[in-house]
Structure formats: C-alpha cells, structure tokens
Design a protein around this motif. Structure first.
Motif, PDB file in Angstrom:
ATOM      1  N   LEU A 127      43.311 -12.677  18.072  1.00 19.31           N
ATOM      2  CA  LEU A 127      41.946 -12.621  18.605  1.00 19.31           C
ATOM      3  C   LEU A 127      41.369 -14.021  18.778  1.00 19.31           C
ATOM      4  CD1 LEU A 127      40.349  -9.625  16.640  1.00 19.31           C
ATOM      5  CD2 LEU A 127      41.378  -9.619  18.921  1.00 19.31           C
ATOM      6  N   ASN A 128      41.604 -14.885  17.819  1.00 20.81           N
ATOM      7  CA  ASN A 128      41.119 -16.265  17.912  1.00 20.81           C
ATOM      8  C   ASN A 128      41.754 -17.007  19.076  1.00 20.81           C
ATOM      9  OD1 ASN A 128      39.430 -15.962  15.717  1.00 20.81           O
ATOM     10  ND2 ASN A 128      40.923 -16.763  14.259  1.00 20.81           N
ATOM     11  N   GLN A 129      43.027 -16.741  19.335  1.00 22.48           N
ATOM     12  CA  GLN A 129      43.730 -17.395  20.442  1.00 22.48           C
ATOM     13  C   GLN A 129      43.057 -17.072  21.775  1.00 22.48           C
ATOM     14  OE1 GLN A 129      47.864 -16.328  20.664  1.00 22.48           O
ATOM     15  NE2 GLN A 129      48.115 -17.200  22.694  1.00 22.48           N
ATOM     16  N   PHE A 130      42.586 -15.843  21.925  1.00 21.11           N
ATOM     17  CA  PHE A 130      41.922 -15.426  23.159  1.00 21.11           C
ATOM     18  C   PHE A 130      40.393 -15.566  23.071  1.00 21.11           C
ATOM     19  CE2 PHE A 130      46.004 -13.285  23.588  1.00 21.11           C
ATOM     20  CZ  PHE A 130      46.320 -13.584  24.893  1.00 21.11           C
ATOM     21  N   ARG A 131      39.907 -16.080  21.951  1.00 24.63           N
ATOM     22  CA  ARG A 131      38.474 -16.263  21.710  1.00 24.63           C
ATOM     23  C   ARG A 131      37.697 -14.942  21.795  1.00 24.63           C
ATOM     24  NH1 ARG A 131      39.648 -20.895  25.003  1.00 24.63           N
ATOM     25  NH2 ARG A 131      39.724 -22.751  23.713  1.00 24.63           N
ATOM     26  N   ILE A 132      38.300 -13.897  21.218  1.00 29.03           N
ATOM     27  CA  ILE A 132      37.681 -12.571  21.196  1.00 29.03           C
ATOM     28  C   ILE A 132      36.991 -12.381  19.852  1.00 29.03           C
ATOM     29  CG2 ILE A 132      38.102 -10.081  21.225  1.00 29.03           C
ATOM     30  CD1 ILE A 132      40.582 -10.653  22.961  1.00 29.03           C
TER      31      ILE A 132
ATOM     32  N   LEU B 246      35.539  -5.924  20.286  1.00 26.95           N
ATOM     33  CA  LEU B 246      36.854  -5.342  20.507  1.00 26.95           C
ATOM     34  C   LEU B 246      36.743  -3.822  20.581  1.00 26.95           C
ATOM     35  CD1 LEU B 246      39.919  -6.044  20.638  1.00 26.95           C
ATOM     36  CD2 LEU B 246      39.973  -5.554  18.191  1.00 26.95           C
ATOM     37  N   ILE B 247      37.331  -3.238  21.626  1.00 25.84           N
ATOM     38  CA  ILE B 247      37.335  -1.786  21.814  1.00 25.84           C
ATOM     39  C   ILE B 247      38.781  -1.340  21.937  1.00 25.84           C
ATOM     40  CG2 ILE B 247      36.680   0.109  23.349  1.00 25.84           C
ATOM     41  CD1 ILE B 247      34.360  -1.706  24.308  1.00 25.84           C
ATOM     42  N   ILE B 248      39.145  -0.306  21.201  1.00 21.09           N
ATOM     43  CA  ILE B 248      40.482   0.273  21.301  1.00 21.09           C
ATOM     44  C   ILE B 248      40.389   1.469  22.231  1.00 21.09           C
ATOM     45  CG2 ILE B 248      42.378   1.345  20.050  1.00 21.09           C
ATOM     46  CD1 ILE B 248      41.379  -0.314  17.594  1.00 21.09           C
ATOM     47  N   LYS B 249      41.047   1.363  23.378  1.00 21.65           N
ATOM     48  CA  LYS B 249      40.978   2.410  24.391  1.00 21.65           C
ATOM     49  C   LYS B 249      41.710   3.665  23.908  1.00 21.65           C
ATOM     50  CE  LYS B 249      38.887   0.188  27.670  1.00 21.65           C
ATOM     51  NZ  LYS B 249      37.764   0.670  28.391  1.00 21.65           N
ATOM     52  N   ASP B 250      41.098   4.823  24.099  1.00 19.30           N
ATOM     53  CA  ASP B 250      41.686   6.137  23.800  1.00 19.30           C
ATOM     54  C   ASP B 250      42.081   6.326  22.336  1.00 19.30           C
ATOM     55  OD1 ASP B 250      41.399   6.871  26.485  1.00 19.30           O
ATOM     56  OD2 ASP B 250      43.338   6.011  27.003  1.00 19.30           O
ATOM     57  N   GLU B 251      41.404   5.645  21.421  1.00 15.71           N
ATOM     58  CA  GLU B 251      41.740   5.762  19.995  1.00 15.71           C
ATOM     59  C   GLU B 251      41.614   7.204  19.510  1.00 15.71           C
ATOM     60  OE1 GLU B 251      40.518   3.797  15.679  1.00 15.71           O
ATOM     61  OE2 GLU B 251      39.342   3.307  17.448  1.00 15.71           O
TER      62      GLU B 251
ATOM     63  N   LYS C  20      36.068  -9.095  24.644  1.00 21.73           N
ATOM     64  CA  LYS C  20      35.272 -10.001  25.470  1.00 21.73           C
ATOM     65  C   LYS C  20      35.277 -11.375  24.834  1.00 21.73           C
ATOM     66  CE  LYS C  20      32.123  -6.357  26.849  1.00 21.73           C
ATOM     67  NZ  LYS C  20      30.779  -5.816  26.706  1.00 21.73           N
ATOM     68  N   SER C  21      35.545 -12.365  25.682  1.00 20.81           N
ATOM     69  CA  SER C  21      35.352 -13.747  25.253  1.00 20.81           C
ATOM     70  C   SER C  21      34.113 -14.241  25.983  1.00 20.81           C
ATOM     71  CB  SER C  21      36.583 -14.605  25.590  1.00 20.81           C
ATOM     72  OG  SER C  21      36.694 -14.786  26.981  1.00 20.81           O
ATOM     73  N   SER C  22      33.783 -15.488  25.835  1.00 19.03           N
ATOM     74  CA  SER C  22      32.583 -15.995  26.494  1.00 19.03           C
ATOM     75  C   SER C  22      32.710 -16.012  28.016  1.00 19.03           C
ATOM     76  CB  SER C  22      32.250 -17.395  25.982  1.00 19.03           C
ATOM     77  OG  SER C  22      33.340 -18.253  26.216  1.00 19.03           O
ATOM     78  N   ASP C  23      33.933 -16.147  28.512  1.00 23.47           N
ATOM     79  CA  ASP C  23      34.135 -16.267  29.953  1.00 23.47           C
ATOM     80  C   ASP C  23      34.843 -15.080  30.604  1.00 23.47           C
ATOM     81  OD1 ASP C  23      33.073 -18.861  29.800  1.00 23.47           O
ATOM     82  OD2 ASP C  23      35.036 -19.684  29.315  1.00 23.47           O
TER      83      ASP C  23
ATOM     84  N   GLU D 260      45.797  -9.247  30.212  1.00 25.01           N
ATOM     85  CA  GLU D 260      45.194  -9.640  31.477  1.00 25.01           C
ATOM     86  C   GLU D 260      43.797 -10.160  31.207  1.00 25.01           C
ATOM     87  OE1 GLU D 260      44.730  -6.415  34.280  1.00 25.01           O
ATOM     88  OE2 GLU D 260      43.543  -5.231  32.899  1.00 25.01           O
ATOM     89  N   LYS D 261      43.429 -11.208  31.942  1.00 24.07           N
ATOM     90  CA  LYS D 261      42.087 -11.782  31.853  1.00 24.07           C
ATOM     91  C   LYS D 261      41.349 -11.439  33.128  1.00 24.07           C
ATOM     92  CE  LYS D 261      42.765 -15.794  28.901  1.00 24.07           C
ATOM     93  NZ  LYS D 261      42.589 -17.256  28.810  1.00 24.07           N
TER      94      LYS D 261
END
Length: 93
Positions: free
Chosen positions: A17-22, A27-32, A56-59, A85-86
């Motif tokens: 998460l830190n690598q992607f700045r999330i 954070l949302i887990i789709k279809d959990e 979501k990150s800042s950008d 994907e970004k």
C-alpha cells in the motif's frame, strides 16, 4: 474481523500500500461479500480466490489484482498480487 483488517496485519501488505501511496482507509475490496458468502457456507478451511482491491492515492485510482489466500481456521489473509492499473483522477477547479 473483516478481510481488510486481516490483510493489514501483514507487513508486506502495508508495504505494498505504501508503494502505491494508498491510504488503508481508502481501500475497498471488490465483491468481498460475495466471496465470503459462497466460501463460508461450504466448510472450507483454506481458500484461494481472485480479487480486486481498489485504492486511492493523491493522484490516481489504483486497482490491485491478485489471488487472496485465506485461512479460515487461523484468520490469516495474504494477497499474491499479479497486476495493477492506475487510473488518473481529474482534479476539478
């Protein structure tokens, strides 16, 4: 305890998460719900399922795709990431 809380117990997942700045709060887990309704009713101790996490990150809006490994007995969850994907977020003035 939900899946997001279990994943956040792992140092590698937090580093991802830190690598992607999330932010973990974004954070949302789709279809959990769908994943767990099917698996929890079938008396399976360990499961493996393809999932998408949206953060979501800042950008950007970032989708992480991978395989979730979840041990129901020990309450452990690990994400084996395959791709991402970004999607740029347009800032409105």
């Amino acid at each position: 305890m939900n899946l997001k809380e279990l994943l956040l117990k792992g140092h590698n997942f937090i580093a991802l998460l830190n690598q992607f700045r999330i932010d973990a709060n974004d954070l949302i887990i789709k279809d959990e719900e769908v994943i767990f309704n099917v698996k929890l009713n079938s008396n399976i101790e360990v499961m493996k399922e393809s999932i998408c996490l949206e953060g979501k990150s800042s950008d950007d809006l970032i989708n992480l795709f991978g395989t979730l490994h979840y041990n129901l007995l020990n309450k452990l969850a690990v994400l084996e990431m395959q791709s991402y994907e970004k999607i740029p977020v347009m800032i409105r003035n």
